[in-house]
Design a protein around this motif. Structure first.
Motif, PDB file in Angstrom:
ATOM      1  N   VAL A 292      48.682  34.828  52.291  1.00 28.98           N
ATOM      2  CA  VAL A 292      48.513  35.879  53.302  1.00 28.98           C
ATOM      3  C   VAL A 292      48.922  37.233  52.722  1.00 28.98           C
ATOM      4  CG1 VAL A 292      49.324  36.748  55.530  1.00 28.98           C
ATOM      5  CG2 VAL A 292      48.778  34.315  55.257  1.00 28.98           C
ATOM      6  N   GLY A 293      50.050  37.253  52.010  1.00 21.76           N
ATOM      7  CA  GLY A 293      50.495  38.493  51.389  1.00 21.76           C
ATOM      8  C   GLY A 293      49.484  39.027  50.397  1.00 21.76           C
ATOM      9  N   LEU A 294      48.863  38.129  49.631  1.00 16.55           N
ATOM     10  CA  LEU A 294      47.866  38.555  48.645  1.00 16.55           C
ATOM     11  C   LEU A 294      46.638  39.152  49.329  1.00 16.55           C
ATOM     12  CD1 LEU A 294      47.777  38.448  45.551  1.00 16.55           C
ATOM     13  CD2 LEU A 294      46.462  36.323  45.750  1.00 16.55           C
ATOM     14  N   VAL A 295      46.223  38.547  50.444  1.00 17.20           N
ATOM     15  CA  VAL A 295      45.079  39.067  51.207  1.00 17.20           C
ATOM     16  C   VAL A 295      45.390  40.462  51.755  1.00 17.20           C
ATOM     17  CG1 VAL A 295      43.679  38.743  53.280  1.00 17.20           C
ATOM     18  CG2 VAL A 295      44.152  36.797  51.775  1.00 17.20           C
ATOM     19  N   VAL A 296      46.586  40.632  52.313  1.00 15.01           N
ATOM     20  CA  VAL A 296      46.985  41.933  52.860  1.00 15.01           C
ATOM     21  C   VAL A 296      47.044  42.978  51.753  1.00 15.01           C
ATOM     22  CG1 VAL A 296      48.862  43.199  53.992  1.00 15.01           C
ATOM     23  CG2 VAL A 296      48.225  40.910  54.795  1.00 15.01           C
ATOM     24  N   LEU A 297      47.643  42.622  50.617  1.00 13.69           N
ATOM     25  CA  LEU A 297      47.722  43.531  49.466  1.00 13.69           C
ATOM     26  C   LEU A 297      46.336  43.950  49.006  1.00 13.69           C
ATOM     27  CD1 LEU A 297      49.684  44.511  46.904  1.00 13.69           C
ATOM     28  CD2 LEU A 297      48.482  42.619  45.812  1.00 13.69           C
ATOM     29  N   THR A 298      45.432  42.988  48.883  1.00 10.80           N
ATOM     30  CA  THR A 298      44.079  43.262  48.386  1.00 10.80           C
ATOM     31  C   THR A 298      43.305  44.124  49.368  1.00 10.80           C
ATOM     32  OG1 THR A 298      44.115  41.137  47.233  1.00 10.80           O
ATOM     33  CG2 THR A 298      41.972  42.179  47.540  1.00 10.80           C
ATOM     34  N   THR A 299      43.466  43.856  50.652  1.00 18.26           N
ATOM     35  CA  THR A 299      42.812  44.683  51.677  1.00 18.26           C
ATOM     36  C   THR A 299      43.248  46.138  51.544  1.00 18.26           C
ATOM     37  OG1 THR A 299      42.715  42.811  53.212  1.00 18.26           O
ATOM     38  CG2 THR A 299      42.522  45.011  54.161  1.00 18.26           C
ATOM     39  N   GLY A 300      44.550  46.345  51.423  1.00 17.65           N
ATOM     40  CA  GLY A 300      45.061  47.709  51.288  1.00 17.65           C
ATOM     41  C   GLY A 300      44.617  48.377  50.014  1.00 17.65           C
ATOM     42  N   PHE A 301      44.618  47.637  48.907  1.00 15.85           N
ATOM     43  CA  PHE A 301      44.247  48.257  47.633  1.00 15.85           C
ATOM     44  C   PHE A 301      42.810  48.751  47.635  1.00 15.85           C
ATOM     45  CE2 PHE A 301      41.952  47.700  43.641  1.00 15.85           C
ATOM     46  CZ  PHE A 301      42.501  48.768  42.946  1.00 15.85           C
ATOM     47  N   PHE A 302      41.876  47.898  48.022  1.00 13.74           N
ATOM     48  CA  PHE A 302      40.475  48.303  47.936  1.00 13.74           C
ATOM     49  C   PHE A 302      40.130  49.398  48.947  1.00 13.74           C
ATOM     50  CE2 PHE A 302      39.868  44.493  45.354  1.00 13.74           C
ATOM     51  CZ  PHE A 302      39.024  45.005  44.380  1.00 13.74           C
ATOM     52  N   ALA A 303      40.798  49.403  50.081  1.00 13.92           N
ATOM     53  CA  ALA A 303      40.599  50.514  51.020  1.00 13.92           C
ATOM     54  C   ALA A 303      41.052  51.823  50.387  1.00 13.92           C
ATOM     55  CB  ALA A 303      41.381  50.241  52.310  1.00 13.92           C
ATOM     56  N   GLY A 304      42.243  51.813  49.778  1.00 12.32           N
ATOM     57  CA  GLY A 304      42.741  53.028  49.132  1.00 12.32           C
ATOM     58  C   GLY A 304      41.885  53.452  47.960  1.00 12.32           C
ATOM     59  N   HIS A 305      41.432  52.488  47.166  1.00  8.68           N
ATOM     60  CA  HIS A 305      40.606  52.812  46.001  1.00  8.68           C
ATOM     61  C   HIS A 305      39.270  53.415  46.416  1.00  8.68           C
ATOM     62  CE1 HIS A 305      38.359  52.631  42.369  1.00  8.68           C
ATOM     63  NE2 HIS A 305      37.784  51.467  42.614  1.00  8.68           N
ATOM     64  N   ALA A 306      38.647  52.864  47.456  1.00  6.51           N
ATOM     65  CA  ALA A 306      37.352  53.399  47.906  1.00  6.51           C
ATOM     66  C   ALA A 306      37.488  54.857  48.343  1.00  6.51           C
ATOM     67  CB  ALA A 306      36.805  52.544  49.051  1.00  6.51           C
ATOM     68  N   ILE A 307      38.570  55.173  49.053  1.00  8.69           N
ATOM     69  CA  ILE A 307      38.779  56.545  49.517  1.00  8.69           C
ATOM     70  C   ILE A 307      39.096  57.461  48.338  1.00  8.69           C
ATOM     71  CG2 ILE A 307      40.244  58.044  50.914  1.00  8.69           C
ATOM     72  CD1 ILE A 307      38.291  56.293  52.503  1.00  8.69           C
ATOM     73  N   ALA A 308      39.989  57.041  47.454  1.00 11.79           N
ATOM     74  CA  ALA A 308      40.387  57.883  46.332  1.00 11.79           C
ATOM     75  C   ALA A 308      39.220  58.120  45.377  1.00 11.79           C
ATOM     76  CB  ALA A 308      41.561  57.241  45.590  1.00 11.79           C
ATOM     77  N   ALA A 309      38.423  57.076  45.108  1.00  8.81           N
ATOM     78  CA  ALA A 309      37.277  57.234  44.216  1.00  8.81           C
ATOM     79  C   ALA A 309      36.271  58.228  44.786  1.00  8.81           C
ATOM     80  CB  ALA A 309      36.613  55.879  43.982  1.00  8.81           C
ATOM     81  N   ALA A 310      36.027  58.149  46.098  1.00  9.73           N
ATOM     82  CA  ALA A 310      35.109  59.102  46.725  1.00  9.73           C
ATOM     83  C   ALA A 310      35.665  60.525  46.669  1.00  9.73           C
ATOM     84  CB  ALA A 310      34.842  58.691  48.172  1.00  9.73           C
ATOM     85  N   LEU A 311      36.975  60.662  46.898  1.00 14.09           N
ATOM     86  CA  LEU A 311      37.600  61.983  46.854  1.00 14.09           C
ATOM     87  C   LEU A 311      37.466  62.632  45.482  1.00 14.09           C
ATOM     88  CD1 LEU A 311      40.909  61.661  48.913  1.00 14.09           C
ATOM     89  CD2 LEU A 311      39.021  63.239  49.333  1.00 14.09           C
ATOM     90  N   GLY A 312      37.529  61.811  44.425  1.00  9.84           N
ATOM     91  CA  GLY A 312      37.390  62.354  43.086  1.00  9.84           C
ATOM     92  C   GLY A 312      36.090  63.112  42.899  1.00  9.84           C
ATOM     93  N   GLY A 313      35.006  62.604  43.520  1.00  7.85           N
ATOM     94  CA  GLY A 313      33.730  63.307  43.425  1.00  7.85           C
ATOM     95  C   GLY A 313      33.571  64.402  44.465  1.00  7.85           C
ATOM     96  N   ILE A 314      34.112  64.188  45.668  1.00  9.10           N
ATOM     97  CA  ILE A 314      33.931  65.146  46.768  1.00  9.10           C
ATOM     98  C   ILE A 314      34.700  66.440  46.531  1.00  9.10           C
ATOM     99  CG2 ILE A 314      34.420  65.517  49.221  1.00  9.10           C
ATOM    100  CD1 ILE A 314      33.844  62.495  49.617  1.00  9.10           C
TER     101      ILE A 314
END
Length: 381
Positions: A292-314
């Motif tokens: 469960v902890g791994l699922v929660v960690l992974t959910t948070g990571f990819f959400a943050g990465h998607a936003i940060a990666a988009a911000l890099g271009g925006i």
């Protein structure tokens, strides 16, 4: 671009699920076997700016295709190598070639999609990277278990990458809004320097370094913990833990939609909070709670990465290719440095030291987002 993400990240992280088997087979310490992951991500990190320069001169699609072909050939050679120093060199070169996709993909997406669809398109690419990483690990672990050879497991992932690369080549649209131009390395350095002097961009780069570093460190060493007593899981079972990546496939898409309503800074902070909660759960010595902890960690990571990666271009008003390349540099530098250093913490003080190390990195990313991406400073965030 979804298949480009699969082709790249399946082979980039193929050895990660079988690091315990590699460590045993080569009779090396966990930190030394983890060099096979860190070398690849380090090679990717140092190559992305060069690839962004080549993409400006040769075109985005041609550059990405060349990179995938070279990486796949080197990855196949790695599977037949037995000497650890040479294996590390080959993995570094493989990662350096994969930088031609990771360092160019977001720039291509932001140039070829409508502004209103840009974040969603980036999220779809990130979904491809998460499924690529997942498929590589799910293939290498069971094949290694069935054959008794980690080389067979890695070779199977290379075959999967070839299939995804072919689909990418067939489906990718030609660039219509970018014309290759002759730029000098001096121009690339000037644009990169401008991004490095921007507090907003530095805050984004910190997200990549810290969040990715913590994420990879967890996945590098959790297998060692779970294959040892009292858990004693097999490589096939531990590789199934990477199914947690499916949560990242969902959250990377969901985060871009939630950000429209609540703002990107808020989503970044929430993503960090999820990662901290997931890390805390991995302290509890129960396999269900750890999952469960791994699922929660992974959910948070990819959400943050998607936003940060988009911000890099925006946020980049000039030198968008260099902005995305720099984001990828910090992103994979975090993976390389933290993923390697975590092995020594694991050897000295076990899982509590590794998870505390990762929690500290996530907290630093949250502080950077809070300070560097304040609405008063960055209205568009």
């Amino acid at each position: 671009m979804f298949f480009a993400g699969v082709a790249t990240f399946a082979q980039l992280y193929a050895p990660q699920a079988v690091l315990p088997a590699i460590s045993t087979g080569l009779q090396v310490a966990p930190a030394e076997s983890a060099l096979l992951v860190s070398a690849a991500t380090g090679g990717l990190a140092v190559s992305v700016l060069l690839w962004s320069w080549l993409a400006d001169r040769s075109g985005r699609v041609r550059t990405m295709m060349t990179a995938i072909i070279l990486a796949t050939v080197i990855g196949a050679a790695f599977a037949f190598t037995s000497w650890l120093p040479l294996m590390v060199v080959l993995r570094f070169l493989e990662g350096a070639c994969l930088g031609g996709v990771a360092g160019v993909a977001v720039a291509y997406i932001t140039e070829e999609t409508h502004a209103g669809s840009m974040a969603a398109a980036t999220g779809l690419y990130v979904s491809g990277t998460s499924l690529g990483g997942l498929s590589g690990r799910l293939v290498s672990g069971p094949v290694t278990d069935l054959t008794g050879s980690w080389r067979a497991g890695v070779g199977a992932v290379i075959a999967l990458s070839v299939l995804a690369a072919v689909l990418f080549a067939v489906l990718v649209p030609p660039a219509r809004r970018f014309t290759p131009r002759r730029t000098s390395l001096l121009d690339v350095s000037r644009r990169a320097g401008a991004h490095l002097r921007s507090p907003r961009m530095l805050a984004v780069f910190t997200q990549g370094f810290c969040l990715m570093g913590a994420f990879v460190t967890v996945y590098n060493y959790l297998g060692f913990r779970l294959e040892a007593p009292p858990f004693g899981l097999s490589p096939t079972i531990t590789s199934l833990l990477f199914l947690s990546y499916l949560a990242g496939t969902w959250s990377s898409q969901r985060a871009t939609r939630v950000a429209v309503r609540f703002g990107r800074r808020t989503v970044l902070l929430g993503s960090g909070g999820l990662m901290l909660a997931g890390l805390a759960l991995t302290w509890i010595p129960g396999i269900v709670v750890i999952i469960v902890g791994l699922v929660v960690l992974t959910t948070g990571f990819f959400a943050g990465h998607a936003i940060a990666a988009a911000l890099g271009g925006i946020l980049a008003t000039e030198g968008r290719a260099q902005a995305t390349a720099l984001y990828n540099f910090f992103y994979y530098a975090g993976s390389s440095v933290m993923g390697w250093a975590g092995g020594y913490l694991f050897a000295v003080a076990g899982w509590p030291a590794v998870s505390a190390f990762c929690a500290l990195a996530v907290a630093l990313a949250m502080v950077a987002a809070w300070v560097g991406l304040r609405p008063a400073v960055t209205p568009s965030v």
